[in-house]
Write a protein that holds these residues in place. Sequence first.
Motif, PDB file in Angstrom:
ATOM      1  N   ARG A   1       0.809  -1.217   0.000  1.00 31.10           N
ATOM      2  CA  ARG A   1       0.000   0.000   0.000  1.00 31.10           C
ATOM      3  C   ARG A   1       0.847   1.275   0.000  1.00 31.10           C
ATOM      4  O   ARG A   1       0.357   2.353  -0.328  1.00 31.10           O
ATOM      5  CB  ARG A   1      -0.932   0.008   1.213  1.00 31.10           C
ATOM      6  N   GLY A   2       2.090   1.163   0.408  1.00 27.96           N
ATOM      7  CA  GLY A   2       2.961   2.339   0.443  1.00 27.96           C
ATOM      8  C   GLY A   2       2.765   3.189   1.679  1.00 27.96           C
ATOM      9  O   GLY A   2       3.453   4.201   1.856  1.00 27.96           O
ATOM     10  N   GLU A   3       1.805   2.808   2.533  1.00 29.54           N
ATOM     11  CA  GLU A   3       1.513   3.577   3.736  1.00 29.54           C
ATOM     12  C   GLU A   3       1.332   2.643   4.938  1.00 29.54           C
ATOM     13  O   GLU A   3       0.945   1.488   4.775  1.00 29.54           O
ATOM     14  CB  GLU A   3       0.221   4.403   3.560  1.00 29.54           C
ATOM     15  N   THR A   4       1.612   3.144   6.088  1.00 30.66           N
ATOM     16  CA  THR A   4       1.372   2.409   7.327  1.00 30.66           C
ATOM     17  C   THR A   4       0.527   3.283   8.250  1.00 30.66           C
ATOM     18  O   THR A   4       0.494   4.515   8.100  1.00 30.66           O
ATOM     19  CB  THR A   4       2.682   2.041   8.031  1.00 30.66           C
ATOM     20  N   ILE A   5      -0.149   2.637   9.176  1.00 27.15           N
ATOM     21  CA  ILE A   5      -1.023   3.366  10.100  1.00 27.15           C
ATOM     22  C   ILE A   5      -0.490   3.236  11.519  1.00 27.15           C
ATOM     23  O   ILE A   5      -0.372   2.122  12.042  1.00 27.15           O
ATOM     24  CB  ILE A   5      -2.465   2.829  10.012  1.00 27.15           C
ATOM     25  N   LYS A   6      -0.185   4.370  12.110  1.00 31.78           N
ATOM     26  CA  LYS A   6       0.345   4.376  13.476  1.00 31.78           C
ATOM     27  C   LYS A   6      -0.785   4.280  14.500  1.00 31.78           C
ATOM     28  O   LYS A   6      -0.690   3.544  15.479  1.00 31.78           O
ATOM     29  CB  LYS A   6       1.167   5.651  13.702  1.00 31.78           C
ATOM     30  N   ASP A   7      -1.863   5.040  14.270  1.00 34.30           N
ATOM     31  CA  ASP A   7      -3.022   5.034  15.176  1.00 34.30           C
ATOM     32  C   ASP A   7      -4.239   4.536  14.386  1.00 34.30           C
ATOM     33  O   ASP A   7      -4.913   5.329  13.708  1.00 34.30           O
ATOM     34  CB  ASP A   7      -3.300   6.438  15.726  1.00 34.30           C
ATOM     35  N   PRO A   8      -4.537   3.226  14.454  1.00 29.58           N
ATOM     36  CA  PRO A   8      -5.653   2.695  13.670  1.00 29.58           C
ATOM     37  C   PRO A   8      -7.020   3.130  14.202  1.00 29.58           C
ATOM     38  O   PRO A   8      -7.186   3.417  15.393  1.00 29.58           O
ATOM     39  CB  PRO A   8      -5.473   1.177  13.802  1.00 29.58           C
ATOM     40  N   CYS A   9      -7.970   3.175  13.319  1.00 31.85           N
ATOM     41  CA  CYS A   9      -9.349   3.521  13.664  1.00 31.85           C
ATOM     42  C   CYS A   9      -9.917   2.448  14.594  1.00 31.85           C
ATOM     43  O   CYS A   9      -9.760   1.248  14.336  1.00 31.85           O
ATOM     44  CB  CYS A   9     -10.185   3.629  12.391  1.00 31.85           C
ATOM     45  N   SER A  10     -10.577   2.846  15.660  1.00 33.30           N
ATOM     46  CA  SER A  10     -11.098   1.876  16.625  1.00 33.30           C
ATOM     47  C   SER A  10     -12.280   1.093  16.075  1.00 33.30           C
ATOM     48  O   SER A  10     -12.517  -0.047  16.473  1.00 33.30           O
ATOM     49  CB  SER A  10     -11.515   2.609  17.905  1.00 33.30           C
ATOM     50  N   LYS A  11     -13.024   1.662  15.142  1.00 27.76           N
ATOM     51  CA  LYS A  11     -14.213   0.988  14.615  1.00 27.76           C
ATOM     52  C   LYS A  11     -13.859  -0.136  13.650  1.00 27.76           C
ATOM     53  O   LYS A  11     -14.434  -1.216  13.686  1.00 27.76           O
ATOM     54  CB  LYS A  11     -15.140   1.991  13.921  1.00 27.76           C
ATOM     55  N   CYS A  12     -12.901   0.119  12.773  1.00 27.27           N
ATOM     56  CA  CYS A  12     -12.549  -0.884  11.760  1.00 27.27           C
ATOM     57  C   CYS A  12     -11.200  -1.532  12.010  1.00 27.27           C
ATOM     58  O   CYS A  12     -10.740  -2.345  11.198  1.00 27.27           O
ATOM     59  CB  CYS A  12     -12.555  -0.270  10.362  1.00 27.27           C
ATOM     60  N   SER A  13     -10.530  -1.169  13.115  1.00 27.23           N
ATOM     61  CA  SER A  13      -9.212  -1.719  13.480  1.00 27.23           C
ATOM     62  C   SER A  13      -8.166  -1.505  12.392  1.00 27.23           C
ATOM     63  O   SER A  13      -7.304  -2.355  12.159  1.00 27.23           O
ATOM     64  CB  SER A  13      -9.342  -3.211  13.803  1.00 27.23           C
ATOM     65  N   GLY A  14      -8.287  -0.382  11.689  1.00 26.72           N
ATOM     66  CA  GLY A  14      -7.289  -0.045  10.681  1.00 26.72           C
ATOM     67  C   GLY A  14      -7.545  -0.639   9.316  1.00 26.72           C
ATOM     68  O   GLY A  14      -6.776  -0.403   8.380  1.00 26.72           O
ATOM     69  N   GLN A  15      -8.643  -1.394   9.162  1.00 24.90           N
ATOM     70  CA  GLN A  15      -8.924  -2.025   7.875  1.00 24.90           C
ATOM     71  C   GLN A  15      -9.533  -1.047   6.865  1.00 24.90           C
ATOM     72  O   GLN A  15      -9.462  -1.267   5.658  1.00 24.90           O
ATOM     73  CB  GLN A  15      -9.889  -3.205   8.061  1.00 24.90           C
ATOM     74  N   GLY A  16     -10.190  -0.023   7.362  1.00 23.71           N
ATOM     75  CA  GLY A  16     -10.840   0.929   6.463  1.00 23.71           C
ATOM     76  C   GLY A  16     -12.204   0.447   5.988  1.00 23.71           C
ATOM     77  O   GLY A  16     -12.844   1.095   5.166  1.00 23.71           O
ATOM     78  N   ARG A  17     -12.675  -0.683   6.495  1.00 24.18           N
ATOM     79  CA  ARG A  17     -13.972  -1.229   6.106  1.00 24.18           C
ATOM     80  C   ARG A  17     -14.553  -2.043   7.256  1.00 24.18           C
ATOM     81  O   ARG A  17     -13.813  -2.579   8.088  1.00 24.18           O
ATOM     82  CB  ARG A  17     -13.850  -2.111   4.859  1.00 24.18           C
ATOM     83  N   VAL A  18     -15.870  -2.128   7.272  1.00 22.09           N
ATOM     84  CA  VAL A  18     -16.583  -2.892   8.295  1.00 22.09           C
ATOM     85  C   VAL A  18     -17.633  -3.755   7.596  1.00 22.09           C
ATOM     86  O   VAL A  18     -18.004  -3.495   6.450  1.00 22.09           O
ATOM     87  CB  VAL A  18     -17.267  -1.964   9.320  1.00 22.09           C
ATOM     88  N   THR A  19     -18.116  -4.779   8.299  1.00 27.91           N
ATOM     89  CA  THR A  19     -19.115  -5.677   7.723  1.00 27.91           C
ATOM     90  C   THR A  19     -20.511  -5.269   8.178  1.00 27.91           C
ATOM     91  O   THR A  19     -20.758  -5.087   9.364  1.00 27.91           O
ATOM     92  CB  THR A  19     -18.840  -7.135   8.154  1.00 27.91           C
ATOM     93  N   GLU A  20     -21.403  -5.110   7.209  1.00 24.68           N
ATOM     94  CA  GLU A  20     -22.793  -4.808   7.521  1.00 24.68           C
ATOM     95  C   GLU A  20     -23.684  -5.264   6.359  1.00 24.68           C
ATOM     96  O   GLU A  20     -23.198  -5.572   5.273  1.00 24.68           O
ATOM     97  CB  GLU A  20     -22.997  -3.330   7.802  1.00 24.68           C
ATOM     98  N   GLU A  21     -24.989  -5.289   6.598  1.00 24.40           N
ATOM     99  CA  GLU A  21     -25.933  -5.732   5.564  1.00 24.40           C
ATOM    100  C   GLU A  21     -26.447  -4.519   4.804  1.00 24.40           C
ATOM    101  O   GLU A  21     -26.842  -3.523   5.398  1.00 24.40           O
ATOM    102  CB  GLU A  21     -27.097  -6.479   6.215  1.00 24.40           C
ATOM    103  N   ARG A  22     -26.442  -4.621   3.487  1.00 26.20           N
ATOM    104  CA  ARG A  22     -26.903  -3.521   2.640  1.00 26.20           C
ATOM    105  C   ARG A  22     -28.147  -3.932   1.871  1.00 26.20           C
ATOM    106  O   ARG A  22     -28.316  -5.094   1.515  1.00 26.20           O
ATOM    107  CB  ARG A  22     -25.819  -3.115   1.642  1.00 26.20           C
ATOM    108  N   SER A  23     -28.993  -2.970   1.582  1.00 24.95           N
ATOM    109  CA  SER A  23     -30.179  -3.208   0.762  1.00 24.95           C
ATOM    110  C   SER A  23     -29.919  -2.653  -0.630  1.00 24.95           C
ATOM    111  O   SER A  23     -29.530  -1.490  -0.782  1.00 24.95           O
ATOM    112  CB  SER A  23     -31.400  -2.529   1.388  1.00 24.95           C
ATOM    113  N   LEU A  24     -30.121  -3.490  -1.641  1.00 23.90           N
ATOM    114  CA  LEU A  24     -29.855  -3.079  -3.023  1.00 23.90           C
ATOM    115  C   LEU A  24     -31.073  -3.355  -3.893  1.00 23.90           C
ATOM    116  O   LEU A  24     -31.832  -4.298  -3.660  1.00 23.90           O
ATOM    117  CB  LEU A  24     -28.654  -3.846  -3.591  1.00 23.90           C
ATOM    118  N   SER A  25     -31.246  -2.546  -4.904  1.00 25.40           N
ATOM    119  CA  SER A  25     -32.313  -2.727  -5.883  1.00 25.40           C
ATOM    120  C   SER A  25     -31.731  -3.379  -7.136  1.00 25.40           C
ATOM    121  O   SER A  25     -30.720  -2.910  -7.674  1.00 25.40           O
ATOM    122  CB  SER A  25     -32.940  -1.371  -6.231  1.00 25.40           C
ATOM    123  N   VAL A  26     -32.343  -4.476  -7.571  1.00 24.28           N
ATOM    124  CA  VAL A  26     -31.848  -5.219  -8.735  1.00 24.28           C
ATOM    125  C   VAL A  26     -32.917  -5.241  -9.817  1.00 24.28           C
ATOM    126  O   VAL A  26     -34.063  -5.648  -9.562  1.00 24.28           O
ATOM    127  CB  VAL A  26     -31.477  -6.668  -8.361  1.00 24.28           C
TER     128      VAL A  26
END
Length: 374
Positions: free
Chosen positions: A190-215
């Motif tokens: 990635r070319g970057e490192t994280i010294k203080d990671p986000c507490s919500k996603c633990s530094g991943q930058g993404r979280v798991t949740e359910e989404r509603s989509l129209s198909v």
Amino acid sequence: MAKADFYETLGVSKGASDKDLKSAFRKLAMKLHPDKNPDDAESERKFKEVNEAYETLKDPQKRAAYDQFGHAAFEQGGPGGGGGAGGFSDIFEDIFGEMMGGGRSRRQSGGRERGGDLRYNMEVTLEEAYAGKTAQIRVPSSVQCDECSGSGAKSGSSPETCGMCHGAGRVRASQGFFSVERTCPTCHGRGETIKDPCSKCSGQGRVTEERSLSVNIPAGIEDGTRIRLAGEGEAGMRGSPSGDLYIFLSIKPHQFFQRDGADLYCNVPISMTTAALGGQFDVVTLDGAKTRVKVPEGTQAGRQFRLRSKGMGVLRSTQKGDLYIQITTETPQNLTKKQRELLQEFEALSSKENNPESSGFFSRMRHFFDTLSD
């Protein structure tokens, strides 16, 4: 020990084109690579020879010097001596990238790796496939973290340039006379490192949740149709692009209709008297309309009636298939005494003209076995 001729090492002629050189190198490199031949010193030696030969012959200036002076052109620190590996690292990545864990297939420039693709299986009715529909689905997936906006860093901070690769996402490792580029083990490309990671996603930058989509399901879809929703797959790590969502459609078996492409088939049972005397019945088609089918006198079981343009629509077309009504004749059951007497009377009055198929069949069968006994 004298060095082998570079052309012989690659198995090509002296007049081989650049394309032929590259093709020969790829085949030999795949065959001899140390990862495919662990603890095989001979394969490792040949692999190095193949690499040296290709590094020399792919460069027009080095090749010209080699063609004129042979190996002597590169002795005593000559222009080809060490085999610069800048170009080799690129082709090495192309050849061995997937074998060694993905390479550039999913990784974007700057080490940005797009999210994974998702699959969603959906079952629809034949009526829905006929008319089309808009469906709402709920998909569990990884989405961008709203706390850090996908950066993975704690609010008020930001990712830092990787000290190992200095932001390049890749590092070079020397192996003998050539070097190989590989993904930076510290920042994972990635070319970057994280010294203080986000507490919500633990530094991943993404979280798991359910989404509603129209198909949107178009009219005329067939069993096994795949719909791609670009960018609706898993979110990439730390703000990288999302993957895609693929909807795989299957069609539920129908109570009355069987489908073959755009055509529909329906078996309709009629009474023996309707088949003999003639009659009519109504069929409800998939568009909700009623179509009357007339049964001629003396209709035999298995006869088909074709209703034009009463089948399925063709995807992305105004054409429609046909509906085939196939007749089956129902034999009467649970006869009353009066019904039995009437049928027996009818049988007594019947002749070959009333049942030409059965009469003709048994006549031909008797003739066949009489012929065999002669």
